[in-house]
Every structure is written in structure tokens, then in C-alpha cells.
Enzyme design. Structure first.
Site, short mmCIF file in Angstrom:
data_model
loop_
_atom_site.label_atom_id
_atom_site.label_comp_id
_atom_site.label_asym_id
_atom_site.label_seq_id
_atom_site.Cartn_x
_atom_site.Cartn_y
_atom_site.Cartn_z
N GLU A 100 -2.02 -0.80 5.87
CA GLU A 100 -1.70 -1.13 4.76
C GLU A 100 -1.78 -2.59 4.33
OE1 GLU A 100 -0.93 0.72 2.26
OE2 GLU A 100 -0.81 2.62 3.17
N TYR A 124 5.42 -3.57 -1.81
CA TYR A 124 4.53 -2.29 -1.70
C TYR A 124 4.39 -1.96 -0.33
CZ TYR A 124 0.38 0.12 -0.74
OH TYR A 124 -0.31 1.15 -0.19
N ASP A 159 0.75 1.37 -5.90
CA ASP A 159 -0.65 0.64 -5.84
C ASP A 159 -1.29 1.09 -7.08
OD1 ASP A 159 -1.56 2.95 -5.32
OD2 ASP A 159 -2.60 2.60 -3.30
#
Ligand code: SF4
Length: 363
Positions: free
Chosen positions: A52, A135, A153
Site C-alpha cells: 500500500e 488511507y 483511494d
């Protein structure tokens, strides 16, 4: 806004999406794909976190070889924590946004030293780690720990803004989008739901010409009903990026070695490797010529490069000189065929290629 939209049978939506995901998910090296054999198995938090962080601002295709390389060199988060910073920066070179690499290292150290090498399993616990924002904490909590986090996202924003035909422009519409995702997220498979939304945005609900006929939301999507999916997400008008200028100097010895030096640790590209450059300034009379070279030599102009950073566009005039071996200015000399081992950011690879077009050709 939320209360003016028609109520949606959210669980039905979630399950339609999950059954699509079971058949059409992407195979990714950091993912545990859904199947009878993997039921109840979760992805390794270290793998999810690493992927990520790498995926922020970078495509899946670009990330895959970096992810594999990092896991080969540092199989556990504790290995990454113990690695020299220069090695991590050099392995990261080419992925861009180098603050991420510095934070990656700091975060690995925090997990190793403060959490016995085990990632916290909640969004809040993850967010308290260095370099982990909303996030990444939501994504790791959902994917690795199956927490019902709303993972947002660019892909998810596109899907949700189309599904509900959200007219308010980004970024102001983010809270509304997040509320919608939270409402849709099922409690039984929240991690798979988050990944399914990302996959749908990446493969079906694409920015241009979405493949609506193949979409599990096709009967419910308000943007499709209005025949204009591509109008969403609505974005606020972009401001033009400011321009900064400077000069970069590529010195090559007669033995084919290039002069490099390290940028200061703080600020943009901090700690990365570069050829000597002037400061990058927004002044129109900024240093863009050979008066600013790091030492006297027969410098030749060889064009200019442009590189776009998040907050500004950089234009660098490039100069080259050939000098006898043995000169000792500040920095170090590296054979051209060894440049790939250096922590050179993309902008510096552009500069060197401008001066020596074959510098990064495979030797
Ligand atoms: S129906 Fe089309 S626009 Fe709507 S979510 Fe699916 S792919 Fe996107």
C-alpha cells in the site's frame, strides 16, 4: 447529499460486488485471493502495508518488481527495520515520492521496537505509526485484519461517485463518498469488499469508457442511468502548477565515471543521490547557467529536462563536461554501468540521460 438520495439496498450491493470479486479479482503478489482453500486466511500485514505504501501514486505494474525485491531482501518487517537507510533508499530509487521510503523505514523501526515486530490490528493503532495516514491505516486494517474500515483511494472514489452520481466536486465531496462507502461495507467480508472496490475501479469502472455491461452495479448505478459515467467524479478546476528552474551538471571522467553527491536529509528528495545542481528556485533570474557549475571546467550545454512534482514543475538546464580522472570535488565518482545501484530519483535519471543518452541502457 446523503439524505436526499434514494435509499439503497446496501447489503445486496455489497454481495453483488463480492460475488463478482470471487470470480474476477486480480492476482496480486501481496494478496490472498478468495477461494475455498483460502477461506478465513488473511494477507500478511507486512505485505499489505509495504504494497500500500508503494502503490501510493504508483501503478500496480510498476510496484510488483519492487515489492518482490523488498521481500527477497527483507522478508520480515524486523529485517527492514534493521537495514541501513542507504540500502532502503537505493532499493526504492525509481518509485518516486521519496518521503515514503524514509517513512517506510521509520515505520518498520517503530513496529520492530515498540510493537515486538507485530503490526497493530486496528485503524487507530496503525495511524499512530510514522508515515501511516488515513488511507493506509484503513487499507491495512481492512485487508490484513478484516476490520470494517472505509478504504478510499482514487479507484474507489470513481466507483462511488458514479454509483451515486455525486455532483459535488472533489475534494469537498470526500466526506460524502466516505460515508457512502462506510454504509456499503459489509461486516462479514470487509477486507474483500475494500479490495473488490479497488479492483472494480481499476479494471471495469475505468476513467475513460468504463465497461458498464460487465459491472455488478449496472442495474443500480445512477451515473449509468444518466448515460454519463465519465462525468464523475466531478473535480474542482485545477490550478496551474508553479514552475521552478535550475541547472544540473554532469561531470564525466575519461574513465567513464560520473560525479555524484548526496542531497541533504531534509526536504524534497532528502538523502537521495544527485548530480550537482543549483537550488531550484521560482525566481525568473534563478541559477540556470554555467556560472553556477560546481567547479571550473569546459562545460557544454546539452538541453533541458522537465519533471513534474506534486506541487511544482521543475525545469533544469543540463550541462556536461569531460575531465581527467583524479579530480576530487565534493562527492563521489561512480562508473556509468553502476548507476543503477545508486539511489537516484527519476528526475536525476532524466538529467543524466539528457547528458549521456546511453547511461541507463543495459550494459
Ligand atoms: S455501471 Fe458503469 S459507471 Fe456505474 S459503477 Fe459500474 S462501471 Fe462504473
Amino acid at each position: 447529499m446523503l439524505d436526499t438520495l434514494s435509499p439503497i439496498p446496501t447489503l445486496t450491493h455489497a454481495h453483488k460486488l463480492l460475488s463478482w470479486y470471487d470470480r474476477h479479482h486480480r492476482e496480486l503478489p501481496w494478496r490472498v485471493s478468495p477461494s475455498a482453500a483460502t477461506a478465513g486466511k488473511r494477507a500478511d500485514p507486512y505485505h499489505v502495508w509495504l504494497s500500500e505504501v508503494m502503490l501510493q501514486q504508483t501503478t500496480v505494474q510498476a510496484v510488483k518488481p519492487y515489492f518482490t525485491k523488498f521481500l527477497e531482501r527483507w522478508p520480515k518487517v524486523t529485517d527492514l527495520a534493521a537495514a541501513p537507510s542507504e540500502d532502503v533508499m537505493a532499493a526504492w530509487a525509481g518509485l518516486g515520492y521519496y518521503a515514503r521510503a524514509r517513512n517506510l523505514k521509520k515505520c518498520a523501526e517503530a513496529v520492530a521496537n515498540d510493537h515486538h515486530g507485530i503490526f497493530p490490528d486496528t485503524e487507530e493503532g496503525l495511524r499512530a505509526l510514522p508515515g501511516i495516514g488515513d488511507y493506509t491505516s484503513a487499507a491495512v486494517a481492512a485487508i490484513a485484519f478484516n476490520r470494517p474500515s472505509a478504504v478510499m483511494d482514487g479507484n474507489v472514489e470513481r466507483v462511488i461517485s458514479r454509483l451515486y452520481a455525486i455532483d459535488a466536486p472533489l475534494p469537498g465531496s470526500k466526506p460524502e463518498m466516505k460515508a457512502r462507502v462506510r454504509e456499503l461495507t459489509p461486516t462479514d467480508r470487509p477486507g474483500d469488499f475494500a479490495q473488490a472496490m479497488m479492483d472494480l475501479g481499476a479494471t471495469i469502472c475505468t476513467p475513460k469508457r468504463p465497461a458498464c455491461a460487465l459491472c455488478p452495479f449496472r442495474d443500480d448505478c445512477l451515473a449509468l442511468a444518466e448515460h454519463e459515467p465519465e462525468r464523475f467524479p466531478v473535480k474542482a478546476a485545477k490550478k496551474e502548477k508553479p514552475v521552478r528552474v535550475g541547472a544540473a551538471f554532469v561531470a564525466v571522467t575519461e574513465n567513464g565515471e560520473i560525479l555524484l553527491r548526496r542531497r541533504i536529509e531534509t526536504g524534497l528528495l532528502g538523502g537521495m543521490t544527485e548530480v550537482p545542481t543549483t537550488a531550484w528556485t521560482a525566481r525568473i533570474d534563478g541559477g540556470t547557467d554555467i556560472d553556477h557549475a560546481p567547479f571550473d571546467s569546459d562545460w557544454h550545454p546539452c538541453g533541458a529536462i522537465t519533471h513534474v512534482f506534486t506541487h511544482f514543475e521543475l525545469r533544469l538546464s543540463v550541462f556536461r563536461t569531460r575531465i581527467p580522472a583524479g579530480k576530487e570535488p565534493t562527492g563521489w565518482w561512480v562508473p556509468i554501468e553502476k548507476l543503477d545501484d545508486e539511489a537516484l530519483p527519476t528526475v536525476m535519471k532524466k538529467v543524466i540521460t539528457q547528458a549521456i543518452p546511453t547511461a541507463f541502457a543495459k550494459h
